[in-house]
Design a protein around this motif. Structure first.
Motif, PDB file in Angstrom:
ATOM      1  N   GLN A 235       0.833  -1.193   0.000  1.00 16.55           N
ATOM      2  CA  GLN A 235       0.000   0.000   0.000  1.00 16.55           C
ATOM      3  C   GLN A 235       0.873   1.250   0.000  1.00 16.55           C
ATOM      4  OE1 GLN A 235      -2.452   0.625   3.524  1.00 16.55           O
ATOM      5  NE2 GLN A 235      -4.187   1.224   2.251  1.00 16.55           N
ATOM      6  N   VAL A 236       0.396   2.274  -0.719  1.00 13.88           N
ATOM      7  CA  VAL A 236       1.038   3.593  -0.720  1.00 13.88           C
ATOM      8  C   VAL A 236       0.067   4.560  -0.072  1.00 13.88           C
ATOM      9  CG1 VAL A 236       2.109   5.397  -2.104  1.00 13.88           C
ATOM     10  CG2 VAL A 236       2.239   3.008  -2.865  1.00 13.88           C
ATOM     11  N   GLN A 237       0.473   5.177   1.031  1.00 14.17           N
ATOM     12  CA  GLN A 237      -0.399   6.075   1.778  1.00 14.17           C
ATOM     13  C   GLN A 237       0.110   7.509   1.692  1.00 14.17           C
ATOM     14  OE1 GLN A 237       0.065   4.253   5.635  1.00 14.17           O
ATOM     15  NE2 GLN A 237      -1.643   2.837   5.321  1.00 14.17           N
ATOM     16  N   ARG A 238      -0.809   8.447   1.686  1.00 12.61           N
ATOM     17  CA  ARG A 238      -0.452   9.871   1.668  1.00 12.61           C
ATOM     18  C   ARG A 238      -0.872  10.494   3.002  1.00 12.61           C
ATOM     19  NH1 ARG A 238       0.820  13.083  -2.562  1.00 12.61           N
ATOM     20  NH2 ARG A 238       0.068  11.505  -4.038  1.00 12.61           N
ATOM     21  N   ASP A 239       0.070  11.202   3.654  1.00 19.70           N
ATOM     22  CA  ASP A 239      -0.257  11.801   4.948  1.00 19.70           C
ATOM     23  C   ASP A 239      -0.862  13.194   4.768  1.00 19.70           C
ATOM     24  OD1 ASP A 239       1.820  13.601   4.468  1.00 19.70           O
ATOM     25  OD2 ASP A 239       3.242  12.578   5.798  1.00 19.70           O
ATOM     26  N   GLU A 240      -1.125  13.869   5.901  1.00 17.30           N
ATOM     27  CA  GLU A 240      -1.794  15.168   5.855  1.00 17.30           C
ATOM     28  C   GLU A 240      -0.972  16.217   5.115  1.00 17.30           C
ATOM     29  OE1 GLU A 240      -0.990  13.471   8.511  1.00 17.30           O
ATOM     30  OE2 GLU A 240      -2.886  12.734   9.356  1.00 17.30           O
ATOM     31  N   ALA A 241       0.355  16.065   5.125  1.00 12.48           N
ATOM     32  CA  ALA A 241       1.238  17.020   4.440  1.00 12.48           C
ATOM     33  C   ALA A 241       1.435  16.672   2.973  1.00 12.48           C
ATOM     34  CB  ALA A 241       2.588  17.077   5.147  1.00 12.48           C
ATOM     35  N   GLY A 242       0.834  15.584   2.516  1.00 14.70           N
ATOM     36  CA  GLY A 242       0.957  15.184   1.119  1.00 14.70           C
ATOM     37  C   GLY A 242       2.124  14.266   0.826  1.00 14.70           C
ATOM     38  N   ARG A 243       2.863  13.848   1.846  1.00 12.58           N
ATOM     39  CA  ARG A 243       4.012  12.974   1.630  1.00 12.58           C
ATOM     40  C   ARG A 243       3.568  11.519   1.597  1.00 12.58           C
ATOM     41  NH1 ARG A 243       8.650  15.718   1.737  1.00 12.58           N
ATOM     42  NH2 ARG A 243       8.719  17.748   2.768  1.00 12.58           N
TER      43      ARG A 243
ATOM     44  N   ARG B  31       6.561   1.619   8.493  1.00 16.33           N
ATOM     45  CA  ARG B  31       6.007   2.685   7.650  1.00 16.33           C
ATOM     46  C   ARG B  31       7.187   3.426   7.045  1.00 16.33           C
ATOM     47  NH1 ARG B  31       3.635   8.043   8.886  1.00 16.33           N
ATOM     48  NH2 ARG B  31       1.849   8.413   7.504  1.00 16.33           N
ATOM     49  N   LEU B  32       7.372   3.300   5.733  1.00 15.64           N
ATOM     50  CA  LEU B  32       8.573   3.768   5.060  1.00 15.64           C
ATOM     51  C   LEU B  32       8.280   5.020   4.243  1.00 15.64           C
ATOM     52  CD1 LEU B  32       9.843   0.295   3.798  1.00 15.64           C
ATOM     53  CD2 LEU B  32      10.268   1.398   6.002  1.00 15.64           C
ATOM     54  N   ALA B  33       9.070   6.062   4.476  1.00 13.83           N
ATOM     55  CA  ALA B  33       8.850   7.337   3.799  1.00 13.83           C
ATOM     56  C   ALA B  33       9.411   7.315   2.381  1.00 13.83           C
ATOM     57  CB  ALA B  33       9.498   8.468   4.591  1.00 13.83           C
ATOM     58  N   VAL B  34       8.692   7.948   1.465  1.00 15.73           N
ATOM     59  CA  VAL B  34       9.128   8.139   0.079  1.00 15.73           C
ATOM     60  C   VAL B  34       9.546   9.593  -0.078  1.00 15.73           C
ATOM     61  CG1 VAL B  34       8.449   8.047  -2.357  1.00 15.73           C
ATOM     62  CG2 VAL B  34       7.521   6.368  -0.727  1.00 15.73           C
ATOM     63  N   SER B  35      10.739   9.836  -0.610  1.00 10.94           N
ATOM     64  CA  SER B  35      11.184  11.221  -0.776  1.00 10.94           C
ATOM     65  C   SER B  35      10.631  11.811  -2.073  1.00 10.94           C
ATOM     66  CB  SER B  35      12.709  11.304  -0.758  1.00 10.94           C
ATOM     67  OG  SER B  35      13.251  10.793  -1.955  1.00 10.94           O
ATOM     68  N   ARG B  36      10.722  13.127  -2.191  1.00  9.64           N
ATOM     69  CA  ARG B  36      10.180  13.831  -3.354  1.00  9.64           C
ATOM     70  C   ARG B  36      10.704  13.287  -4.678  1.00  9.64           C
ATOM     71  NH1 ARG B  36      11.450  19.994  -1.442  1.00  9.64           N
ATOM     72  NH2 ARG B  36       9.585  20.414  -0.190  1.00  9.64           N
ATOM     73  N   LEU B  37      12.002  12.947  -4.694  1.00  8.47           N
ATOM     74  CA  LEU B  37      12.615  12.516  -5.949  1.00  8.47           C
ATOM     75  C   LEU B  37      11.972  11.269  -6.528  1.00  8.47           C
ATOM     76  CD1 LEU B  37      16.447  13.033  -5.366  1.00  8.47           C
ATOM     77  CD2 LEU B  37      15.029  14.167  -7.076  1.00  8.47           C
TER      78      LEU B  37
ATOM     79  N   THR C  41       8.564  10.126  -5.879  1.00 10.15           N
ATOM     80  CA  THR C  41       7.113  10.029  -5.872  1.00 10.15           C
ATOM     81  C   THR C  41       6.553   9.670  -7.244  1.00 10.15           C
ATOM     82  OG1 THR C  41       6.975  12.429  -6.220  1.00 10.15           O
ATOM     83  CG2 THR C  41       6.830  11.639  -3.944  1.00 10.15           C
ATOM     84  N   HIS C  42       7.305   9.964  -8.305  1.00 10.01           N
ATOM     85  CA  HIS C  42       6.824   9.644  -9.652  1.00 10.01           C
ATOM     86  C   HIS C  42       6.643   8.139  -9.852  1.00 10.01           C
ATOM     87  CE1 HIS C  42      11.116   8.885  -9.965  1.00 10.01           C
ATOM     88  NE2 HIS C  42      10.912   8.282 -11.124  1.00 10.01           N
ATOM     89  N   LEU C  43       7.322   7.332  -9.036  1.00 12.58           N
ATOM     90  CA  LEU C  43       7.187   5.877  -9.176  1.00 12.58           C
ATOM     91  C   LEU C  43       5.786   5.396  -8.812  1.00 12.58           C
ATOM     92  CD1 LEU C  43      10.540   4.800  -7.467  1.00 12.58           C
ATOM     93  CD2 LEU C  43      10.036   4.744  -9.915  1.00 12.58           C
ATOM     94  N   PHE C  44       5.049   6.216  -8.067  1.00 15.27           N
ATOM     95  CA  PHE C  44       3.782   5.754  -7.516  1.00 15.27           C
ATOM     96  C   PHE C  44       2.578   6.525  -8.057  1.00 15.27           C
ATOM     97  CE2 PHE C  44       7.198   5.001  -4.474  1.00 15.27           C
ATOM     98  CZ  PHE C  44       7.129   3.621  -4.402  1.00 15.27           C
ATOM     99  N   LYS C  45       2.755   7.132  -9.218  1.00 14.91           N
ATOM    100  CA  LYS C  45       1.605   7.757  -9.850  1.00 14.91           C
ATOM    101  C   LYS C  45       0.650   6.680 -10.350  1.00 14.91           C
ATOM    102  CE  LYS C  45       3.424  12.229 -11.319  1.00 14.91           C
ATOM    103  NZ  LYS C  45       3.648  13.146 -12.460  1.00 14.91           N
ATOM    104  N   ALA C  46      -0.647   6.926 -10.189  1.00 14.24           N
ATOM    105  CA  ALA C  46      -1.639   5.950 -10.640  1.00 14.24           C
ATOM    106  C   ALA C  46      -1.532   5.755 -12.144  1.00 14.24           C
ATOM    107  CB  ALA C  46      -3.031   6.419 -10.267  1.00 14.24           C
ATOM    108  N   MET C  47      -1.591   4.485 -12.573  1.00 13.21           N
ATOM    109  CA  MET C  47      -1.479   4.187 -14.002  1.00 13.21           C
ATOM    110  C   MET C  47      -2.828   4.440 -14.703  1.00 13.21           C
ATOM    111  SD  MET C  47       0.868   0.756 -13.974  1.00 13.21           S
ATOM    112  CE  MET C  47       2.519   0.806 -13.303  1.00 13.21           C
TER     113      MET C  47
END
Length: 273
Positions: free
Chosen positions: A239-247, A259-265, A267-273
């Motif tokens: 699962q990919v979750q988005r927090d209140e700050a959008g991260r 719970r593993l954080a994804v950095s800005r660089l 996030t493109h890996l998890f765009k909905a197809m």
């Protein structure tokens, strides 16, 4: 209009002064707001001064220029100022120069080559004069995509070719024994101080190989870097979750409590197809 600003991160003081002197000749309007000698100081000074251009030496003691750039990509206050232009500094090496040129990657050679620096300055001036991305859902990606490409290309400079992906990880324990951990069982790798944590569904191991050296030995289709300190097995992501700050944060099969954080660089890996 205010003069453009820059930061120089170079661990050799003579070379740092030489670069600043050549920049003064090639770009008199440029104001060098900070000169530092390591990656950690580069991150701190850049976040204080928010310069428009970063000259980062690739190899520095402690945190190198690549790691500093990755950290700045995560911490840069994009709601305040746009991402700076990024230029890597490297010792003169014919192979490295060819590799950088092949990737259309901007760089400065050590010792400073005035003609090469003038070409770099012209590119930077053109980039700074270009219209900035308009606010909107795609603005973040427009700013981060060039940095992502630069970092990927710079990591590949000096590579001697692809080796077969690792199948096992040799990890030591406190008793001095070595445990052979199948890579197929690893859910993620996480850099921690001087070690890298190797996490399976039921165990944790420590290895001394830095993450940046380990990553090229992994199958890039199976293991994705999602943070400068984190590499996960893609098929373990539940699962990919988005927090209140959008991260973004990841939950993995087999380790539901992590719970593993994804950095800005990345996030493109998890765009909905």
């Amino acid at each position: 209009m205010q003069n453009p600003t820059a930061l120089i991160a170079e661990d050799e003081p003579l070379l740092a002064r030489a670069l600043a002197a050549e920049l003064a000749q090639a770009w008199p309007a440029l104001q060098v707001v900070a000169t530092v000698g390591d990656g950690h100081s580069a991150v701190e000074a850049a976040l204080r001064a928010l310069p428009q251009v970063l000259f980062l030496d690739i190899r520095m003691p402690g945190q190198d220029g690549l790691a500093a750039a990755a950290e700045l990509a995560e911490l840069w206050p994009l709601d305040t100022v746009p991402m700076p232009q990024l230029v890597f500094v490297t010792a003169y090496d014919e192979y490295a120069a060819r590799a950088f040129d092949a990737q259309a990657l901007d760089y400065v050679l050590k010792p400073v080559q005035p003609e090469r620096l003038r070409r770099t300055v012209a590119r930077l001036q053109q980039a700074l004069a270009a219209p900035q991305p308009q606010p909107g859902p795609d603005a973040l990606e427009q700013q981060l995509a060039p940095w992502r490409q630069l970092l990927a290309a710079a990591h590949g400079v000096g590579s001697t070719g692809a080796a077969p992906p690792l199948r096992v990880i040799a990890a030591g324990d406190a008793a001095g024994n070595v445990r052979m951990v199948p890579v197929d069982e690893v859910l993620y790798f996480e850099a921690a101080d001087k070690y890298v944590r190797v996490l399976t569904a039921t165990e944790e191991h420590l290895i001394r190989t830095p993450l940046k050296q380990l990553l090229p030995q992994l199958d890039a289709q199976r293991f994705w870097q999602v943070h400068r300190a984190l590499v996960v097995r893609a098929d373990a992501i539940e699962q990919v979750q988005r927090d209140e700050a959008g991260r973004l944060h990841l939950r993995l099969r087999g380790r539901p409590g992590d719970r593993l954080a994804v950095s800005r660089l990345y996030t493109h890996l998890f765009k909905a197809m």
